[in-house]
Design a protein around this motif. Structure first.
Motif, PDB file in Angstrom:
ATOM      1  N   SER A  11      -0.728  -6.080   0.131  1.00  0.00           N
ATOM      2  CA  SER A  11      -1.210  -7.107   0.720  1.00  0.00           C
ATOM      3  C   SER A  11      -2.223  -8.489  -0.228  1.00  0.00           C
ATOM      4  CB  SER A  11      -2.559  -6.677   1.477  1.00  0.00           C
ATOM      5  OG  SER A  11      -3.134  -5.803   0.973  1.00  0.00           O
ATOM      6  N   THR A  21       9.772   1.641  -4.596  1.00  0.00           N
ATOM      7  CA  THR A  21       9.944   2.150  -3.184  1.00  0.00           C
ATOM      8  C   THR A  21      10.823   1.567  -2.462  1.00  0.00           C
ATOM      9  OG1 THR A  21       7.929   0.887  -2.647  1.00  0.00           O
ATOM     10  CG2 THR A  21       7.653   3.081  -3.265  1.00  0.00           C
ATOM     11  N   LEU A  76       4.202  -6.014  -7.079  1.00  0.00           N
ATOM     12  CA  LEU A  76       2.871  -6.118  -7.569  1.00  0.00           C
ATOM     13  C   LEU A  76       2.314  -4.872  -7.751  1.00  0.00           C
ATOM     14  CD1 LEU A  76       0.110  -8.484  -6.551  1.00  0.00           C
ATOM     15  CD2 LEU A  76      -0.331  -6.053  -6.036  1.00  0.00           C
ATOM     16  N   SER A 105       6.529  -8.997  -4.437  1.00  0.00           N
ATOM     17  CA  SER A 105       6.424  -8.134  -3.001  1.00  0.00           C
ATOM     18  C   SER A 105       5.141  -7.409  -3.166  1.00  0.00           C
ATOM     19  CB  SER A 105       7.513  -6.986  -2.939  1.00  0.00           C
ATOM     20  OG  SER A 105       7.352  -6.229  -1.952  1.00  0.00           O
ATOM     21  N   SER A 126      12.336  -2.217  -8.511  1.00  0.00           N
ATOM     22  CA  SER A 126      11.793  -1.701  -7.276  1.00  0.00           C
ATOM     23  C   SER A 126      11.703  -0.247  -7.295  1.00  0.00           C
ATOM     24  CB  SER A 126      13.040  -1.866  -6.095  1.00  0.00           C
ATOM     25  OG  SER A 126      12.411  -1.571  -4.835  1.00  0.00           O
TER      26      SER A 126
HETATM   27  C1  FMN Z   1       1.273   1.634  -8.914  1.00  0.00           C
HETATM   28  C2  FMN Z   1       1.419   0.820  -7.934  1.00  0.00           C
HETATM   29  C3  FMN Z   1       0.138  -0.245  -7.591  1.00  0.00           C
HETATM   30  C4  FMN Z   1       0.031  -1.080  -6.669  1.00  0.00           C
HETATM   31  N1  FMN Z   1      -0.999  -1.687  -6.586  1.00  0.00           N
HETATM   32  C5  FMN Z   1      -0.971  -2.658  -5.368  1.00  0.00           C
HETATM   33  C6  FMN Z   1      -2.003  -3.668  -5.305  1.00  0.00           C
HETATM   34  O1  FMN Z   1      -2.890  -3.617  -6.188  1.00  0.00           O
HETATM   35  N2  FMN Z   1      -2.148  -4.484  -4.105  1.00  0.00           N
HETATM   36  C7  FMN Z   1      -0.997  -4.472  -3.073  1.00  0.00           C
HETATM   37  O2  FMN Z   1      -1.252  -5.017  -2.266  1.00  0.00           O
HETATM   38  N3  FMN Z   1      -0.299  -3.711  -3.233  1.00  0.00           N
HETATM   39  C8  FMN Z   1      -0.089  -2.667  -4.399  1.00  0.00           C
HETATM   40  N4  FMN Z   1       1.007  -1.849  -4.551  1.00  0.00           N
HETATM   41  C9  FMN Z   1       2.105  -1.774  -3.419  1.00  0.00           C
HETATM   42  C10 FMN Z   1       3.353  -2.555  -3.704  1.00  0.00           C
HETATM   43  O3  FMN Z   1       3.129  -4.139  -4.314  1.00  0.00           O
HETATM   44  C11 FMN Z   1       4.233  -2.868  -2.671  1.00  0.00           C
HETATM   45  O4  FMN Z   1       4.287  -1.567  -1.864  1.00  0.00           O
HETATM   46  C12 FMN Z   1       5.837  -3.415  -3.192  1.00  0.00           C
HETATM   47  O5  FMN Z   1       6.334  -3.830  -1.847  1.00  0.00           O
HETATM   48  C13 FMN Z   1       6.320  -2.391  -3.699  1.00  0.00           C
HETATM   49  O6  FMN Z   1       7.452  -2.896  -4.094  1.00  0.00           O
HETATM   50  P1  FMN Z   1       8.956  -1.985  -4.539  1.00  0.00           P
HETATM   51  O7  FMN Z   1       9.215  -1.150  -2.802  1.00  0.00           O
HETATM   52  O8  FMN Z   1      10.071  -2.609  -4.727  1.00  0.00           O
HETATM   53  O9  FMN Z   1       8.603  -0.965  -5.368  1.00  0.00           O
HETATM   54  C14 FMN Z   1       1.090  -0.846  -5.601  1.00  0.00           C
HETATM   55  C15 FMN Z   1       2.032  -0.092  -5.789  1.00  0.00           C
HETATM   56  C16 FMN Z   1       2.166   0.787  -6.880  1.00  0.00           C
HETATM   57  C17 FMN Z   1       3.338   1.693  -7.063  1.00  0.00           C
END
Ligand code: FMN
Length: 369
Positions: free
Chosen positions: A151, A41, A118, A148, A39
């Motif tokens: 979108s 964030t 993701l 997770s 994770s």
């Molecule tokens: C490098 C990076 C790329 C991401 N790319 C996408 C994306 O293409 N589409 C999307 O819906 N979210 C994207 N996100 C958002 C994360 O998938 C989402 O906030 C997720 O809940 C993060 O999980 P965490 O809080 O456990 O790290 C991205 C986040 C990061 C850090």
């Protein structure tokens, strides 16, 4: 005596019934489960907390080796770069961002649930590193996946998981928790768990014993055709063989009979008991990558204890495999010998002061000496 056994039995069955009540609320999950997550964030961490409120599981967090990196800075430049490096060369270990060393062995687990963010429609690079490194250990597991994202849909993440773990049994469809559903995750997870096919194999896996010189260690066996045949062979009597040191990582030699192979490319780890070429056994005190059939893992010894136990570096080492622990043999591990500390009863309830070979009841359990 009957009263003692009766109260032990009552205790046993009352433990079991409360256990069953817990299981009735969740999925059929009698095998042991590990939840592995990364994770950045915090969303996946919250998902894991919710998940482990619903099932009994151990938790392993994967962390990047380099701390304080901002994967989302400059329009996600670093996150994109890490994913592109993997994409360019997915079979090269050097393409994957380093992670903190993981010491958790997967040997004890039948079920693994991966919880990952993701990134750019793919699996977050840090989790990809872990799956790349542990693919061979995961090959006999039931694996589920929760993704997770903000979108974006998760088909790319599922494809990454299938590429990285080609040999696992998938529990069912992956669960997608997007930002707008994050608050509903408890009910989403609850419904998803009901659709997942957990392995319900009992984790009190079969054991055998390896004796080298004066010392005996237990081995937790995996469940495959080779082990079934090996157990059948050992039921007829102990098997003794002569093994030699090789390569600075193992002692190995002919078993004296053949077992069915299900070879897979893997990195054998210290403690692994491996079938090589169908008729040789390898006992590892180091590691080596080759196409092997796993038989089991020596319980509870550190790498240096394994070197001592297996007489690393020596040749003509007499090794005996058996299904029961020989008497009068010391175990290297510090667990005290049960003999002498417990009260032994024969099967007809008579107290036995000097147990020798045979079946006894100790602490309400049948044991074989
Ligand atoms: C490098 C990076 C790329 C991401 N790319 C996408 C994306 O293409 N589409 C999307 O819906 N979210 C994207 N996100 C958002 C994360 O998938 C989402 O906030 C997720 O809940 C993060 O999980 P965490 O809080 O456990 O790290 C991205 C986040 C990061 C850090």
């Amino acid at each position: 005596m009957k009263q003692i056994l009766l109260s032990l039995a009552t205790l046993f069955f009352s433990c079991c019934s409360s256990d069953n009540e817990v299981k009735a609320e969740g999925p059929a999950n009698t095998g042991k489960t590990l939840v592995v997550y990364y994770s950045y964030t915090g969303n996946c961490r919250e998902i894991v907390n919710t998940l482990t409120g619903q099932i009994e599981a151990d938790v392993l967090e994967i962390r990047p080796a380099e701390k304080g990196l901002r994967y989302e800075a400059n329009n996600y430049a670093l996150g994109t770069q890490l994913l592109n490096t993997i994409k360019a060369n997915p079979n090269d270990a050097g393409s994957y961002p380093p992670i903190d060393p993981v010491t958790t062995s997967l040997n004890d687990y039948k079920n693994i649930i991966i919880v990952t963010p993701l990134w750019w429609s793919q699996m977050a690079a840090i989790m990809q590193t872990y799956l790349f490194q542990s693919a061979s250990q995961m090959s006999e597991k039931h694996v589920g996946i929760i993704v997770s994202s903000h979108s974006s849909g998760i088909s790319g993440v599922v494809a990454d998981a299938k590429r990285l773990l080609p040999d696992v049994t998938w529990m069912g469809d992956a669960l997608w928790i997007k930002a707008s559903n994050h608050g509903n995750r408890a009910s989403l997870i609850e419904s998803w768990l009901k659709t997942q096919n957990f392995s319900d194999e009992d984790t009190s896996a079969d054991k055998m014993y390896i004796t080298v010189g004066e010392q005996t260690q237990s081995v937790t066996l995996v469940d495959n055709d080779a082990v079934q045949i090996l157990i059948a062979k050992l039921q007829q009597g102990d098997v003794t063989m002569t093994l030699n040191s090789s390569g600075g990582f193992e002692i190995w030699g002919a078993l004296g009979f053949s077992l069915p192979t299900s070879n897979q490319q893997m990195t054998a780890q210290p403690g692994d008991v491996i079938l090589y070429n169908g008729s040789n056994i390898c006992l590892f005190y180091g590691s080596n990558s080759w196409s092997y059939t796993r038989l089991g893992h020596i319980d509870g010894l550190s790498e240096s204890q394994l070197r001592t136990f297996l007489k690393a570096g020596q040749n003509d080492i007499k090794v005996t495999l058996s299904l029961t622990k020989p008497t009068g043999i010391r175990n290297m591990a510090s667990t005290p010998s049960t003999k002498g500390e417990n009260v032994y009863y024969s099967l007809n309830g008579q107290k036995v002061t000097n147990p020798t070979h045979g079946i006894y009841i100790v602490n309400g359990k049948k044991i074989v000496l």
